[in-house]
Design an enzyme around this catalytic site. Structure first.
Site, short mmCIF file in Angstrom:
data_model
loop_
_atom_site.label_atom_id
_atom_site.label_comp_id
_atom_site.label_asym_id
_atom_site.label_seq_id
_atom_site.Cartn_x
_atom_site.Cartn_y
_atom_site.Cartn_z
N THR A 20 40.67 31.27 71.77
CA THR A 20 39.74 30.85 72.81
C THR A 20 39.89 31.70 74.08
O THR A 20 40.98 32.25 74.33
CB THR A 20 40.02 29.37 73.15
OG1 THR A 20 39.36 29.03 74.36
CG2 THR A 20 41.50 29.10 73.36
N ASP A 21 38.84 31.73 74.90
CA ASP A 21 38.95 32.41 76.20
C ASP A 21 39.82 31.62 77.18
O ASP A 21 40.22 32.16 78.22
CB ASP A 21 37.55 32.64 76.81
CG ASP A 21 36.77 31.36 77.07
OD1 ASP A 21 37.22 30.27 76.67
OD2 ASP A 21 35.69 31.46 77.70
N GLU A 22 40.12 30.36 76.84
CA GLU A 22 40.87 29.52 77.79
C GLU A 22 42.30 30.02 78.02
O GLU A 22 42.95 29.66 78.99
CB GLU A 22 40.85 28.06 77.34
CG GLU A 22 39.43 27.56 77.19
CD GLU A 22 39.28 26.05 77.01
OE1 GLU A 22 40.14 25.30 77.50
OE2 GLU A 22 38.28 25.65 76.40
P1 NAD Z 1 37.53 21.19 65.74
O1 NAD Z 1 38.46 20.28 66.49
O2 NAD Z 1 36.10 20.81 65.60
O3 NAD Z 1 38.09 21.40 64.26
C1 NAD Z 1 39.45 21.62 63.97
C2 NAD Z 1 39.67 21.44 62.49
O4 NAD Z 1 41.06 21.67 62.22
C3 NAD Z 1 39.35 20.02 62.00
O5 NAD Z 1 38.60 20.08 60.80
C4 NAD Z 1 40.73 19.41 61.76
O6 NAD Z 1 40.73 18.43 60.72
C5 NAD Z 1 41.55 20.64 61.38
N1 NAD Z 1 42.99 20.44 61.65
C6 NAD Z 1 43.54 19.97 62.81
N2 NAD Z 1 44.87 19.91 62.67
C7 NAD Z 1 45.17 20.37 61.43
C8 NAD Z 1 46.40 20.56 60.72
N3 NAD Z 1 47.57 20.24 61.26
N4 NAD Z 1 46.34 21.09 59.46
C9 NAD Z 1 45.13 21.40 58.90
N5 NAD Z 1 43.96 21.21 59.52
C10 NAD Z 1 43.97 20.72 60.77
O7 NAD Z 1 37.70 22.59 66.42
P2 NAD Z 1 36.61 23.75 66.67
O8 NAD Z 1 35.93 23.48 67.93
O9 NAD Z 1 35.84 23.96 65.43
O10 NAD Z 1 37.57 25.00 66.90
C11 NAD Z 1 38.03 25.79 65.80
C12 NAD Z 1 38.92 26.89 66.32
O11 NAD Z 1 38.18 27.71 67.22
C13 NAD Z 1 40.14 26.39 67.08
O12 NAD Z 1 41.22 27.22 66.76
C14 NAD Z 1 39.74 26.55 68.55
O13 NAD Z 1 40.87 26.77 69.35
C15 NAD Z 1 38.86 27.78 68.47
N6 NAD Z 1 37.82 27.87 69.52
C16 NAD Z 1 36.98 26.82 69.76
C17 NAD Z 1 35.98 26.95 70.72
C18 NAD Z 1 35.00 25.84 70.99
O14 NAD Z 1 34.17 25.96 71.90
N7 NAD Z 1 35.00 24.74 70.24
C19 NAD Z 1 35.84 28.15 71.43
C20 NAD Z 1 36.72 29.20 71.15
C21 NAD Z 1 37.69 29.05 70.19
P1 TYD Z 2 34.53 20.56 76.89
O1 TYD Z 2 33.31 20.39 76.06
O2 TYD Z 2 35.62 19.55 76.76
O3 TYD Z 2 35.08 22.04 76.65
P2 TYD Z 2 36.27 22.84 77.44
O4 TYD Z 2 37.06 21.90 78.24
O5 TYD Z 2 37.03 23.42 76.30
O6 TYD Z 2 35.56 23.87 78.27
O7 TYD Z 2 34.09 20.59 78.40
C1 TYD Z 2 33.15 21.53 78.89
C2 TYD Z 2 33.05 21.34 80.38
O8 TYD Z 2 32.47 20.04 80.64
C3 TYD Z 2 34.41 21.33 81.08
O9 TYD Z 2 34.26 21.94 82.36
C4 TYD Z 2 34.71 19.85 81.26
C5 TYD Z 2 33.35 19.23 81.41
N1 TYD Z 2 33.19 17.84 80.90
C6 TYD Z 2 32.60 16.87 81.70
O10 TYD Z 2 32.19 17.14 82.85
N2 TYD Z 2 32.45 15.61 81.19
C7 TYD Z 2 32.87 15.28 79.93
O11 TYD Z 2 32.74 14.09 79.53
C8 TYD Z 2 33.47 16.30 79.12
C9 TYD Z 2 33.98 15.98 77.72
C10 TYD Z 2 33.61 17.56 79.65
#
Ligand code: NAD
Ligand code: TYD
Length: 349
Positions: A131-133
């Site tokens: 992630t970019d975080e």
């Molecule tokens: P998500 O929470 O929707 O899905 C995570 C998946 O991992 C789930 O299916 C869960 O069951 C599985 N999981 C969790 N713990 C586990 C374990 N111990 N063993 C096996 N499986 C396990 O997450 P997402 O939003 O799809 O993110 C996927 C990846 O992309 C993550 O690594 C996250 O850090 C990265 N990412 C997410 C975002 C975003 O905006 N959501 C952005 C950049 C990077």
């Molecule tokens: P989120 O979807 O949790 O993603 P991330 O924290 O990984 O960026 O949140 C996106 C943005 O929205 C973040 O600045 C937090 C804010 N947010 C709210 O304002 N209210 C909410 O209920 C949630 C879940 C997030």
């Protein structure tokens, strides 16, 4: 090619699994997922019967299980997405994030190392999705590049930063064929409704308040999830070992503007009077350690590999709203907990 995709039942993982299963019939795609609250096999209903797809239920924290699985299946590559992914949950329970995101990643690296170091190895790639975080928070200007120093602030981003460091360490120390990508906030179908956009879609639908942290001035750089999955495909197949790519949409929005746009789109879709959904916006206590601004510079990926985002945000958000309104059963099952009936699925070879 036997490719292990971890976390394939989650939001982004399900899009990556779908893309690979459909696009590469000659590959066998193994989806390893623990099915935590975030994992939902309904996300993959359309491809679950394909001959080149296999589901494996398991926990990446369980080293013995992981080692056995790698030995039995002799994967050629790993695309690692499994993680605890919600910042608010990491504030309440940081250790869960250390177990899955750090220890789980190192378990996978160790198992992959055994395959890679074996004589006549056919192990080709360990792709870590991050992630970019990890880069921390920006001020009013500037963007994250691949050389920006890591400065995580939440337990979630600290755990992802740690996992990134381990992946680079395994590349440098053991010469493993690793690549990493760091992506900005994703949105789109199958997003779990605890995250900002799907939470607000669901709340608008039910005329419930829309909780905006602080003043809603925090900025995120939103990318449609299918564009992320396409970037992963391009990087997986074409990047050099040891490379990092940033993935982002050049699409910065304050949270309040995202939610206002969403309200306007849903006024129309739900035939409500213009401005009525906006009245649901409620400002609530800010998230602890809330990063002010994320913005990704993905020039390297665009120049090296020709990837670029395909959708404007307005169009992607409208498509997302349409998907949630058309997939009422999915949303109801997730919000009611019904989807957890899938938890009993077991791995069979
Ligand atoms: P998500 O929470 O929707 O899905 C995570 C998946 O991992 C789930 O299916 C869960 O069951 C599985 N999981 C969790 N713990 C586990 C374990 N111990 N063993 C096996 N499986 C396990 O997450 P997402 O939003 O799809 O993110 C996927 C990846 O992309 C993550 O690594 C996250 O850090 C990265 N990412 C997410 C975002 C975003 O905006 N959501 C952005 C950049 C990077
Ligand atoms: P989120 O979807 O949790 O993603 P991330 O924290 O990984 O960026 O949140 C996106 C943005 O929205 C973040 O600045 C937090 C804010 N947010 C709210 O304002 N209210 C909410 O209920 C949630 C879940 C997030």
């Amino acid at each position: 090619m036997k490719i292990l995709i971890t976390g394939g039942a989650g939001f982004i993982g399900s899009h990556v699994v779908r893309l690979f299963v459909n696009k590469y019939p000659d590959y066998t795609i193994y989806n390893l997922d623990k099915l935590t609250y975030a994992g939902n096999l309904a996300n993959l209903k359309d491809i679950e019967d394909k001959p080149n797809y296999k589901f494996v239920k398991g926990d990446i924290v369980d080293a013995e299980f992981i080692n056995k699985l790698f030995k039995a299946e002799q994967f050629n590559a790993v695309i690692h997405l499994a993680a605890e992914s919600h910042v608010d949950r990491s504030i309440t329970n940081p250790l869960e994030f250390v177990y899955t995101n750090v220890i789980g990643t190192v378990n996978l690296l160790n198992a992959a190392k055994e395959l890679y170091k074996a004589e006549g190895s056919t192990f080709k790639r360990f792709y870590h999705v991050s992630t970019d975080e990890v880069y921390g928070s920006l001020g009013e200007t500037g963007m994250f590049t691949e050389t920006t120093a890591y400065d995580p602030h939440s337990p979630y981003s600290a755990s992802k930063a740690s996992s990134d460091h381990f992946v680079r360490a395994y590349h440098d120390t053991y010469k493993m064929p690793c690549v990493i990508s760091n992506c900005s906030n994703n949105y789109g179908p199958y997003h779990f409704p605890e995250k900002l956009i799907p939470l607000c879609i669901n709340n608008i639908k039910h005329n419930k308040s829309l909780p905006i942290y602080g003043k809603g001035e925090n900025v995120r750089d939103w990318l449609f999830v299918e564009d992320h999955a396409r970037a992963i495909d391009v990087i997986f197949h074409n990047s050099k070992d040891g490379t990092t790519y940033n993935i982002g949409g050049h699409n910065e929005w304050t949270n309040i503007d995202v939610i206002r746009l969403l309200c306007r789109i849903m006024d129309k879709k739900l035939n409500r009077t213009e401005g009525s959904n906006e009245k649901l916006i409620t400002f609530v206590t800010d998230r602890a350690g809330h990063d002010l601004r994320y913005a990704i510079d993905s020039t390297k990926l665009q120049n090296d590999l020709g990837w670029k985002p395909s959708l404007q945000f307005e169009e992607g958000l409208e498509r997302t709203v349409d998907w949630y309104l058309q997939n009422e059963e999915w949303l109801n099952n997730v919000t009611s907990g019904e989807y957890q009936k899938y938890y009993n699925v077991q791995y069979t070879r």
